[in-house]
Motif scaffolding. Structure first.
Motif, PDB file in Angstrom:
ATOM      1  N   LEU A 117       7.328  26.327  22.610  1.00 37.91           N
ATOM      2  CA  LEU A 117       8.669  26.076  22.078  1.00 37.91           C
ATOM      3  C   LEU A 117       9.204  27.322  21.369  1.00 37.91           C
ATOM      4  CD1 LEU A 117       9.812  22.857  20.268  1.00 37.91           C
ATOM      5  CD2 LEU A 117      10.292  25.085  19.245  1.00 37.91           C
ATOM      6  N   GLN A 118       8.351  27.981  20.617  1.00 35.91           N
ATOM      7  CA  GLN A 118       8.768  29.168  19.877  1.00 35.91           C
ATOM      8  C   GLN A 118       9.148  30.319  20.808  1.00 35.91           C
ATOM      9  OE1 GLN A 118       5.428  29.739  17.273  1.00 35.91           O
ATOM     10  NE2 GLN A 118       5.964  28.006  15.959  1.00 35.91           N
ATOM     11  N   LYS A 119       8.435  30.406  21.928  1.00 39.13           N
ATOM     12  CA  LYS A 119       8.773  31.435  22.916  1.00 39.13           C
ATOM     13  C   LYS A 119      10.177  31.184  23.474  1.00 39.13           C
ATOM     14  CE  LYS A 119       7.078  33.688  27.140  1.00 39.13           C
ATOM     15  NZ  LYS A 119       8.332  33.572  27.912  1.00 39.13           N
ATOM     16  N   LYS A 120      10.463  29.916  23.790  1.00 42.15           N
ATOM     17  CA  LYS A 120      11.801  29.565  24.282  1.00 42.15           C
ATOM     18  C   LYS A 120      12.854  29.880  23.215  1.00 42.15           C
ATOM     19  CE  LYS A 120      10.264  25.750  27.244  1.00 42.15           C
ATOM     20  NZ  LYS A 120      10.281  24.272  27.423  1.00 42.15           N
ATOM     21  N   ARG A 121      12.490  29.644  21.958  1.00 43.85           N
ATOM     22  CA  ARG A 121      13.432  29.861  20.865  1.00 43.85           C
ATOM     23  C   ARG A 121      13.823  31.331  20.751  1.00 43.85           C
ATOM     24  NH1 ARG A 121      14.638  30.075  15.459  1.00 43.85           N
ATOM     25  NH2 ARG A 121      15.497  28.171  14.520  1.00 43.85           N
ATOM     26  N   THR A 122      12.858  32.228  20.952  1.00 45.01           N
ATOM     27  CA  THR A 122      13.150  33.662  20.844  1.00 45.01           C
ATOM     28  C   THR A 122      14.073  34.137  21.960  1.00 45.01           C
ATOM     29  OG1 THR A 122      11.175  34.277  22.129  1.00 45.01           O
ATOM     30  CG2 THR A 122      10.935  34.129  19.739  1.00 45.01           C
TER      31      THR A 122
END
Length: 330
Positions: A282-287
């Motif tokens: 999820l954090q990768k998508k957020r970046t």
């Protein structure tokens, strides 16, 4: 297609309680309903005075929505304060709700308790919060409002507002139904209350691997060492099993068998690694979500939403004979 209204106050980034509960539910519902998410910034002011971080919080919470799977092609995200018609509708609907009725709403008392505010120091906005929420829901003529059981009194009051208005002036509003979320209520890692940013008992969606591991290491557990689901006698372990089940997609019964011989520390370490793995995706998508993309989603969503509420308000004014066609024309 039936319409749904749901939303959050922009008080900061989201945590796993949101993902397991309301946010996870919204991701599913957006494929079945015309879904609107309100970023209720005016409602932030009901229990706090600092406005400096609201704009940044709106951007951050929207990034969380998009990273988690909210699709702006299916779901409209909008900012409450930038739709003046909602405030006007709030003013109008305040005239069909009595003070005694608002006082009977148990959710207001719970909100005051959570915010550590006594009734004598409650703002008028906090007191009339249920009417503001009714205006938000009825402004969109929402058919369904996804809620937990603790929010049902708000929906019942909204239904009463719709009934009273329709009976007094003419039929305008549908009576919205509460759509009970199948998601469980997640306790904080301190085991004392629901997971909440203000209580500091959360795992944020943006937490680093080390932060996640550290927080789970300190998570409160029940006495004993058995790992099984029993909300009454082992609420803390049951809460951790619920979190583990959501992120691992394993049934709780499977986890009970898998960790039958494990210690609490081993169990908590395993949960932490599961979340580190899943939240990293999820954090990768957020970046990858740019601030300009977020701004575009919010601008388009707010403009689209304003058109809908403006139409509702126009109908309300006409029904109440407040459109004054002799003065302003038809």
């Amino acid at each position: 297609m039936k319409r749904i209204l749901t939303g959050d106050r922009p008080t900061g980034k989201l945590h796993i309680g949101h993902l397991i509960g309301s946010l996870g539910n919204r991701i599913k519902l957006q494929n079945e309903y015309d879904t609107f998410i309100i970023v209720a910034d005016f409602q932030v002011l009901t229990d706090r005075k600092d406005t400096a971080k609201i704009e940044e919080n709106i951007i951050e919470i929207t990034k969380d929505y998009l990273a988690a799977g909210i699709d702006p092609k299916k779901t409209t995200i909008f900012i409450q304060s930038h739709i003046p018609a909602l405030s006007e509708l709030y003013q109008i609907l305040s005239n069909v709700v009595t003070v005694s009725r608002v006082k009977r709403n148990p959710t207001v008392k719970e909100e005051l308790k959570a915010a550590h505010i006594d009734e004598a120091n409650m703002s008028l906005a906090m007191f009339s919060y249920p009417v503001s929420q009714a205006a938000d829901i009825l402004g969109f003529k929402a058919n369904l409002v996804p809620v937990g059981e603790d929010q049902i009194p708000h929906i019942e009051q909204t239904r009463e507002v719709a009934r009273t208005f329709n009976k007094t002036y003419g039929a305008v509003f549908p009576e919205p139904e509460a759509l009970l979320s199948p998601a469980p209520r997640i306790l904080g890692l301190d085991g004392k209350a629901k997971m909440s940013k203000s209580l500091g008992n959360t795992i944020m969606l943006s937490d680093t691997p080390d932060e996640i591991r550290s927080k789970f290491k300190k998570a409160v557990t029940d006495s004993g060492r058995e790992i099984y689901f029993d909300k009454e006698h082992k609420p803390e372990i049951s809460n951790l099993l619920t979190i583990f089940s959501f992120f691992s997609a394993k049934k709780i019964s499977e986890l009970e068998k898998e960790f039958k011989e494990a210690s609490y520390s081993e169990f908590k370490a395993a949960i932490a690694e599961e979340l580190v793995d899943k939240l990293s995706e999820l954090q990768k998508k957020r970046t990858e979500i740019s601030e300009s993309e977020v701004k575009e989603v919010l601008k388009k969503g707010t403009l689209k939403s304003a058109e809908i509420v403006n139409d509702t308000l126009k109908e309300v004014r006409k029904t109440m004979q407040l459109d004054y066609p002799k003065i302003f024309g038809s």
